[in-house]
Structures are given as C-alpha cells and as structure tokens.
Scaffold this motif. Structure first.
Motif, mmCIF file in Angstrom:
data_model
loop_
_atom_site.group_PDB
_atom_site.id
_atom_site.type_symbol
_atom_site.label_atom_id
_atom_site.label_comp_id
_atom_site.label_asym_id
_atom_site.label_seq_id
_atom_site.Cartn_x
_atom_site.Cartn_y
_atom_site.Cartn_z
ATOM 1 N N UNK A 152 -45.861 8.878 42.607
ATOM 2 C CA UNK A 152 -44.592 9.644 42.710
ATOM 3 C C UNK A 152 -44.237 9.870 44.100
ATOM 4 N N UNK A 153 -45.058 9.912 44.971
ATOM 5 C CA UNK A 153 -44.712 10.431 46.427
ATOM 6 C C UNK A 153 -44.319 9.315 47.146
ATOM 7 N N UNK A 154 -45.007 8.204 46.624
ATOM 8 C CA UNK A 154 -44.459 6.771 47.363
ATOM 9 C C UNK A 154 -43.204 6.316 47.146
ATOM 10 N N UNK A 155 -42.786 6.550 45.448
ATOM 11 C CA UNK A 155 -41.425 6.102 45.374
ATOM 12 C C UNK A 155 -40.490 7.109 46.009
ATOM 13 N N UNK A 156 -40.790 8.158 45.701
ATOM 14 C CA UNK A 156 -39.688 9.382 46.153
ATOM 15 C C UNK A 156 -39.142 9.078 47.778
ATOM 16 N N UNK A 157 -40.494 8.721 48.421
ATOM 17 C CA UNK A 157 -40.117 8.718 49.799
ATOM 18 C C UNK A 157 -39.706 7.217 50.403
ATOM 19 N N UNK A 158 -40.245 6.205 49.841
ATOM 20 C CA UNK A 158 -40.104 5.092 50.323
ATOM 21 C C UNK A 158 -38.731 4.221 49.450
ATOM 22 N N UNK A 159 -38.700 4.655 48.320
ATOM 23 C CA UNK A 159 -37.528 3.929 47.423
ATOM 24 C C UNK A 159 -36.433 5.214 46.999
ATOM 25 N N UNK A 160 -35.779 5.641 47.939
ATOM 26 C CA UNK A 160 -34.835 6.539 47.681
ATOM 27 C C UNK A 160 -33.392 6.089 46.895
ATOM 28 N N UNK A 161 -33.316 5.080 47.001
ATOM 29 C CA UNK A 161 -32.179 4.173 46.124
ATOM 30 C C UNK A 161 -32.575 3.940 44.751
ATOM 31 N N UNK A 162 -33.693 4.105 44.323
ATOM 32 C CA UNK A 162 -34.361 3.896 43.063
ATOM 33 C C UNK A 162 -34.100 5.264 42.284
ATOM 34 N N UNK A 163 -34.304 5.068 41.011
ATOM 35 C CA UNK A 163 -34.126 6.422 40.274
ATOM 36 C C UNK A 163 -35.574 6.924 39.835
ATOM 37 N N UNK A 164 -36.420 7.692 40.692
ATOM 38 C CA UNK A 164 -37.674 7.989 39.832
ATOM 39 C C UNK A 164 -37.701 8.885 38.730
ATOM 40 N N UNK A 165 -38.605 8.257 37.767
ATOM 41 C CA UNK A 165 -38.673 9.210 36.348
ATOM 42 C C UNK A 165 -40.252 9.715 36.425
ATOM 43 N N UNK A 166 -40.548 10.862 36.343
ATOM 44 C CA UNK A 166 -41.810 11.265 36.579
ATOM 45 C C UNK A 166 -42.161 11.751 35.003
ATOM 46 N N UNK A 167 -43.704 11.477 34.798
ATOM 47 C CA UNK A 167 -43.937 11.983 33.579
ATOM 48 C C UNK A 167 -45.247 12.786 33.635
ATOM 49 N N UNK A 168 -45.512 13.739 32.705
ATOM 50 C CA UNK A 168 -46.847 14.190 32.570
ATOM 51 C C UNK A 168 -48.023 13.514 32.667
#
Length: 244
Positions: free
Chosen positions: A129-145
């Motif tokens: 999640x940290x990687x996607x949030x920081x390195x892929x800001x133009x993608x939509x991060x969808x986080x799950x429990x």
C-alpha cells in the motif's frame, strides 16, 4: 530465558504463511517457523490472533510479546518497533486477469504512467500500500483489511490489478480454483524504501534479550536443517532469500 512464556501475535489470514484451516487450527510457514524458533530458544510460546491493521498497536499495548506475521522490515516500522534478522525474503508482484490487455513496465519510472487510472488492490497498512500510494499516484489505490478481500474483488472484475507478496499470490490465489484465469504481470518488485529487507519478527523497543534469543534460534534452525524441512513443506524453492 529458557522456559519464558512468550505470546506471539499473528494475523491468521495470509496463506500460506499464516492462516486458519478448515478445522479452526492455526497453520502456515510463519507458524511452523515460530514454533521451531521457540523450541530452539526454550520458550513456552502461544499465539494471539490479531487483525493486520492492529498488529503493531497490539504489540505496543502488550497484548503479545512479538509479531510473527510476515511483517516486512522497513525503516518506517523501525521507528516504533525493533526487528530480528529476516527469516524470509520474497519479492512483490502484480496479478491481473489473463484476458486483460495491460502490461506493467520493467522500469519503475515508467510504471505510474502505464497504470494511470487503473484500480490497484492492496492490503491496508502494508508495504505494498505504501509503494502504490507513493510511486503510483495516478493509479487508484483500493485498500482492504485482508488480501483475500482484494483477491475476491479482482476475481469479480472490480479491480484491474492486485499487488502483494509473490509467494502469497502464487500459493494462496493463482494455484487455487479462485485464481484460474489470472496471472502474474510485470517484474519482481522489491524497493527497500517500501518493502524493507525481508520479513522479521517485530518486538517492542528495548527487548534486546528476546531479539537476540530469536536471532540465535534462527541461526540454530538454519544450521540443523529444521528451517529447510519446514521450507520444503510449503515451497519448492528457498524463501530465505528468494527472487521469484
């Protein structure tokens, strides 16, 4: 420290590393390695099930003494907890539907543009999640429990990609009926800033004797073959320093 009672926090929802089987028993690579370590150190160990997001807070609140839950050794986590040496190290990878016409570039610098607008599922509060949030800001991060929830949404078409540990995705998804029609895409991903340097046992800061006892036990089970025996039950390659 022989005979010391040690409570171990784990998630129980991250196969094949830690999970609850059909009989309600806690199983997995993490669990067997932890039991071997406790035996080598002479500890009297028991497990406490804890959801992933609450794992470090639970440790700090003294609900248990150590975390054995495939937790990546990252600098951000080192600010609040200590870690033993790594007991396995595997890269992350993306999974997609086989029929989906999308590619993930080999070069990280090109990945954000290539995945812009895509929905990427990750486990909440994870290194992925940290990687996607920081390195892929133009993608939509969808986080799950849990990772299982992300896999279910990928299978139902609500996600374009899932990013997680490659071994977990392979053994817990792609090799199962639910993973039919899905495949890895793109390179192995292991960026130390986010993914750390392998998975270690987390402990409260200042628990130096406990940390060193676990490190000594890890060296012992590597030397006497117990680690390799457990590894062979779950994988056909060495996860101690894998690049799959």
């Amino acid at each position: 420290m022989a005979g010391t009672r040690v409570l171990l926090g784990t998630e129980g929802a991250y196969p094949p590393f830690n999970y609850i089987d059909s009989a309600g028993e806690l199983r997995g690579f993490d669990i067997e390695i932890a039991r071997a370590l406790c035996d080598a150190a002479g500890f009297d160990c028991a497990f406490v099930i804890q959801d992933w997001e609450g794992m470090i807070p639970g440790l700090l609140a003294k609900k248990y003494d150590a975390i054995v839950a495939s937790m990546s050794i990252t600098e951000q986590r080192r600010e609040v907890v200590d870690f033993t040496n790594s007991y396995y190290d595997t890269p992350a990878k993306f999974v997609k539907a086989r029929e989906a016409a999308l590619e993930v570039p080999e070069e990280l610098a090109a990945t954000n543009a290539a995945l812009a607008g895509l929905r990427i599922g990750v486990q909440r509060a994870s290194s992925h999640a940290a990687f996607v949030g920081a390195e892929l800001p133009d993608a939509e991060l969808v986080a799950y429990a849990t990772l299982e929830e992300a896999q279910l949404d990928l299978a139902s078409g609500r996600l374009d990609l899932v990013l997680a540990d490659s071994v977990v995705l392979l053994e817990g998804f792609l090799k199962t009926p639910a993973g039919a029609g899905f495949e890895f895409v793109g390179p192995n991903i292991s960026v130390p800033e986010y993914h750390g340097h392998g998975a270690g046992i987390a402990l409260r800061k200042g628990e130096d004797a406990l940390r060193e006892a676990f490190n000594a036990a890890l060296r012992q089970i590597r030397a006497d073959g117990r680690y390799q025996e457990i590894n062979a039950k779950y994988f056909d390659f060495d996860v101690y320093d894998a690049d799959n």
